[in-house]
Scaffold this active site. Structure first.
Site, PDB file in Angstrom:
ATOM      1  N   HIS A   1      87.850 -26.664  67.779  1.00 41.30           N
ATOM      2  CA  HIS A   1      87.685 -25.351  68.409  1.00 41.30           C
ATOM      3  C   HIS A   1      86.803 -25.483  69.634  1.00 41.30           C
ATOM      4  CE1 HIS A   1      84.081 -25.698  65.955  1.00 41.30           C
ATOM      5  NE2 HIS A   1      83.597 -24.538  66.363  1.00 41.30           N
TER       6      HIS A   1
ATOM      7  N   HIS B   1      83.894 -24.533  70.715  1.00 42.03           N
ATOM      8  CA  HIS B   1      82.444 -24.360  70.754  1.00 42.03           C
ATOM      9  C   HIS B   1      81.902 -25.660  71.336  1.00 42.03           C
ATOM     10  CE1 HIS B   1      81.961 -20.866  67.643  1.00 42.03           C
ATOM     11  NE2 HIS B   1      81.993 -20.434  68.881  1.00 42.03           N
TER      12      HIS B   1
ATOM     13  N   ASP C   1      79.443 -27.632  70.912  1.00 42.81           N
ATOM     14  CA  ASP C   1      79.002 -28.775  70.097  1.00 42.81           C
ATOM     15  C   ASP C   1      80.182 -29.606  69.584  1.00 42.81           C
ATOM     16  OD1 ASP C   1      79.432 -26.378  68.561  1.00 42.81           O
ATOM     17  OD2 ASP C   1      78.511 -27.325  66.810  1.00 42.81           O
ATOM     18  N   HIS C   2      81.415 -29.170  69.897  1.00 50.47           N
ATOM     19  CA  HIS C   2      82.603 -29.915  69.473  1.00 50.47           C
ATOM     20  C   HIS C   2      83.411 -30.461  70.655  1.00 50.47           C
ATOM     21  CE1 HIS C   2      82.304 -28.652  65.185  1.00 50.47           C
ATOM     22  NE2 HIS C   2      81.516 -27.758  65.775  1.00 50.47           N
TER      23      HIS C   2
ATOM     24  N   HIS D   1      86.612 -19.069  61.293  1.00 45.32           N
ATOM     25  CA  HIS D   1      85.417 -19.210  62.121  1.00 45.32           C
ATOM     26  C   HIS D   1      85.358 -18.044  63.106  1.00 45.32           C
ATOM     27  CE1 HIS D   1      82.005 -21.439  63.406  1.00 45.32           C
ATOM     28  NE2 HIS D   1      82.509 -21.942  64.519  1.00 45.32           N
TER      29      HIS D   1
ATOM     30  N   ASP E   1      84.548 -26.122  62.089  1.00 43.03           N
ATOM     31  CA  ASP E   1      83.582 -25.260  61.419  1.00 43.03           C
ATOM     32  C   ASP E   1      84.329 -24.178  60.651  1.00 43.03           C
ATOM     33  OD1 ASP E   1      81.818 -26.731  62.955  1.00 43.03           O
ATOM     34  OD2 ASP E   1      81.234 -25.090  64.243  1.00 43.03           O
TER      35      ASP E   1
ATOM     36  N   HIS F   1      77.403 -31.177  59.703  1.00 45.68           N
ATOM     37  CA  HIS F   1      77.245 -30.012  60.579  1.00 45.68           C
ATOM     38  C   HIS F   1      76.007 -29.211  60.175  1.00 45.68           C
ATOM     39  CE1 HIS F   1      78.279 -26.340  62.891  1.00 45.68           C
ATOM     40  NE2 HIS F   1      78.868 -27.194  63.690  1.00 45.68           N
TER      41      HIS F   1
END
Ligand SMILES: [Zn+2]
Ligand SMILES: [Zn+2]
Length: 304
Positions: free
Chosen positions: A63, A65, A67-68, A143, A213, A271
């Protein structure tokens, strides 16, 4: 040579800490590499773990976000500097292309290789990619934004020939491929030699599921049922369950509950929220429901 290994490059969540790195994993299936998510610091971590950049051909993004996926521009540019010429495929929700296109136009003009986007629908469980050794399926997650996990299913391997038997029955070389795939052998005299006498079965194909997530989401259970290894996010401890619900993340107990209900063989969690200094209580919480839960950590290599 790795048979089917998972390398954890980062298993922290969005806020940086000195304990964890942003999310990224690399699957090593007989020396072919498949990356899942690419947080900041991923390429440095690949160097630390001595993972070969040249063997990576597919990147799966869960996805949009940061941090990914904030590590993608750096990695893509490095692959160019290393003289890559084979195509790189980035699989992910459709937003991935709108995020990457302008960056590629500004920073990656004249890349010596092609980048192809395979835009997927994260709301359905469907086949995303397949090659000779592997099929990859999406796992719809729950999510704040469209997000999917991935199921990596190894294809059935060919049976092993028992050389003494094929010699004994004088099986011609041109028939070996068929025998490996399960055919019986008929001798020139018409005698049928059953396949089981000529081969030993190959080891059963393995499956790995990546679910991050996500909030607790029981709809994934039938998809991941019985997998050999499950990575499930466990951002929070049960004492912060309200925060988990609010942010569409899971607690360690919920991750374990999913693993238990899906009867997976092994569970690894990660995570982690930046608020915890010690991860031991998360393991303790998960262990109560799924004994032997593995605490994911940077640099970890797990055999599926
Ligand atoms: Zn995240
Ligand atoms: Zn997220």
């Amino acid at each position: 040579m790795a048979d089917f290994d998972i390398n954890i490059l980062g298993c922290g969540s969005a806020l940086p800490t000195t304990r964890h790195l942003a999310t990224s994993q690399i699957i090593d299936l007989r020396d072919k590499l498949y990356m899942i998510d690419c947080g900041e610091g991923t390429q440095v971590q690949m160097r630390r773990m001595r993972i070969k950049f040249s063997r990576l051909n597919h990147i799966f993004i869960s996805h949009l976000h940061g941090d990914h996926c904030f590590g993608l521009p750096g990695l893509i540019s490095t692959l160019g500097m290393l003289g890559r010429n084979g195509e790189l495929v980035i699989h992910g929700p459709k937003e991935i292309e709108s995020y990457m296109r302008p960056i590629l136009d500004i920073f990656c003009k004249g890349l010596p290789y092609e980048i192809r986007f395979n835009l997927i629908d994260p709301t359905t469980h469907s086949l995303v990619m397949e090659d000779r050794s592997l099929s990859v399926y999406s796992i719809p997650l729950k999510h704040r934004i469209p997000c999917c996990g991935y199921l990596f299913a190894e294809k059935a391997k060919e049976a092993h020939i028992i050389r003494e038997m094929t010699d004994f029955y004088q099986v011609p070389v041109r028939m070996m491929q068929e025998i490996k795939r399960g055919a019986d052998f008929v001798t020139p005299e018409g005698e049928v030699i059953p396949n089981a006498r000529l081969t030993r079965p190959a080891v059963a194909p393995k499956r790995y599921a990546y679910c991050s997530d996500t909030a607790f989401h029981s709809s994934i259970i039938p998809i991941i049922e019985g997998v050999d290894l499950l990575y499930h996010e466990a951002t929070f401890a049960e004492c912060d369950a309200a925060r988990a619900k609010e942010t569409f993340h899971s607690t360690a107990r919920q991750a374990a509950e999913i693993a238990y209900k899906a009867q997976v063989k092994r569970l690894v969690i990660g995570h982690y929220s930046a608020r915890y200094e010690d991860m031991a209580p998360l393991k303790k919480e998960a262990d109560k429901i799924f004994p032997g839960t593995i605490l994911g950590e940077e640099g970890m290599r797990l055999s599926v």
